[in-house]
Design a protein around this motif. Structure first.
Motif, short mmCIF file in Angstrom:
data_model
loop_
_atom_site.label_atom_id
_atom_site.label_comp_id
_atom_site.label_asym_id
_atom_site.label_seq_id
_atom_site.Cartn_x
_atom_site.Cartn_y
_atom_site.Cartn_z
N GLU A 88 0.81 -1.22 0.00
CA GLU A 88 0.00 0.00 0.00
C GLU A 88 0.84 1.27 0.00
N ARG A 89 2.13 1.14 -0.03
CA ARG A 89 3.02 2.30 -0.04
C ARG A 89 3.29 2.72 -1.49
N ASN A 90 3.50 3.99 -1.67
CA ASN A 90 3.89 4.52 -2.98
C ASN A 90 2.88 4.22 -4.08
N VAL A 91 1.61 4.30 -3.75
CA VAL A 91 0.56 4.19 -4.77
C VAL A 91 -0.22 5.50 -4.77
N SER A 92 -0.87 5.76 -5.87
CA SER A 92 -1.66 6.98 -5.96
C SER A 92 -2.91 6.87 -5.10
N PRO A 93 -3.48 8.00 -4.71
CA PRO A 93 -4.74 7.95 -3.97
C PRO A 93 -5.84 7.21 -4.74
N GLN A 94 -5.85 7.33 -6.06
CA GLN A 94 -6.86 6.65 -6.87
C GLN A 94 -6.71 5.13 -6.77
N VAL A 95 -5.47 4.64 -6.86
CA VAL A 95 -5.23 3.20 -6.75
C VAL A 95 -5.56 2.72 -5.34
N ALA A 96 -5.18 3.51 -4.34
CA ALA A 96 -5.47 3.15 -2.95
C ALA A 96 -6.98 3.06 -2.72
N ALA A 97 -7.72 4.03 -3.23
CA ALA A 97 -9.18 4.02 -3.06
C ALA A 97 -9.81 2.83 -3.78
N GLN A 98 -9.33 2.56 -4.98
CA GLN A 98 -9.85 1.42 -5.75
C GLN A 98 -9.59 0.11 -5.00
#
Length: 149
Positions: A44-54
């Protein structure tokens, strides 16, 4: 997988069978356990907010679906606590898996000093016992809520 849980047993008996079956299923999937243990700390580190939310939306959908299966076999929990059980199972699995995979240095320490070997965990047994305790607590809370206390 959960067909083994069904039966006329009391809720505690079904809960223990559920904990055992979930622990066994996870123990049979070491790559999944590796991924679960790396999820929050690495993946979960170094991902975009969009990827994290998805990802989190998918995780909620999956936990809801699994919670529905749990509630089918242990209806005393209700949907909310069945969801809590699934979510906690993921978190506990990651931790127990990481602790049950000691490095070579720790294995040497355990061999050299049997008093320290109490920290050598068997993944499936430790996860099963932890899930049994978790389900026992959730069932006790559900019973108290039903009794109005």
């Amino acid at each position: 997988m959960l067909a083994e849980v069904a039966g006329p047993a009391e809720p505690a008996g079904r809960a223990d069978r559920l904990a055992a079956r979930v622990a066994r299923a996870l123990a049979e999937r070491p790559v999944l356990c590796d991924l679960i243990s790396a999820q929050a700390a690495v993946l979960e580190r170094n991902v975009s907010p969009q990827v994290a939310a998805q990802f989190k939306r998918a995780a909620i959908a999956n936990a809801t679906a699994l919670g529905g299966l749990v509630a089918t076999h242990l209806p005393e929990l209700g949907q909310e606590d069945a969801f809590r059980f699934v979510a906690a199972t993921v978190m506990v699995t990651g931790s127990v898996w990481a602790h049950a995979q000691p490095c070579a240095a720790m294995l040497t320490v355990y061999e050299d000093d049997p008093a320290l070997a109490v920290f050598r965990l068997d993944f499936e047994d430790t996860l099963r016992e932890t899930l049994e305790v978790l389900l026992s607590g959730l069932l006790a809370r559900a019973d108290r809520a039903r009794l109005g206390s």
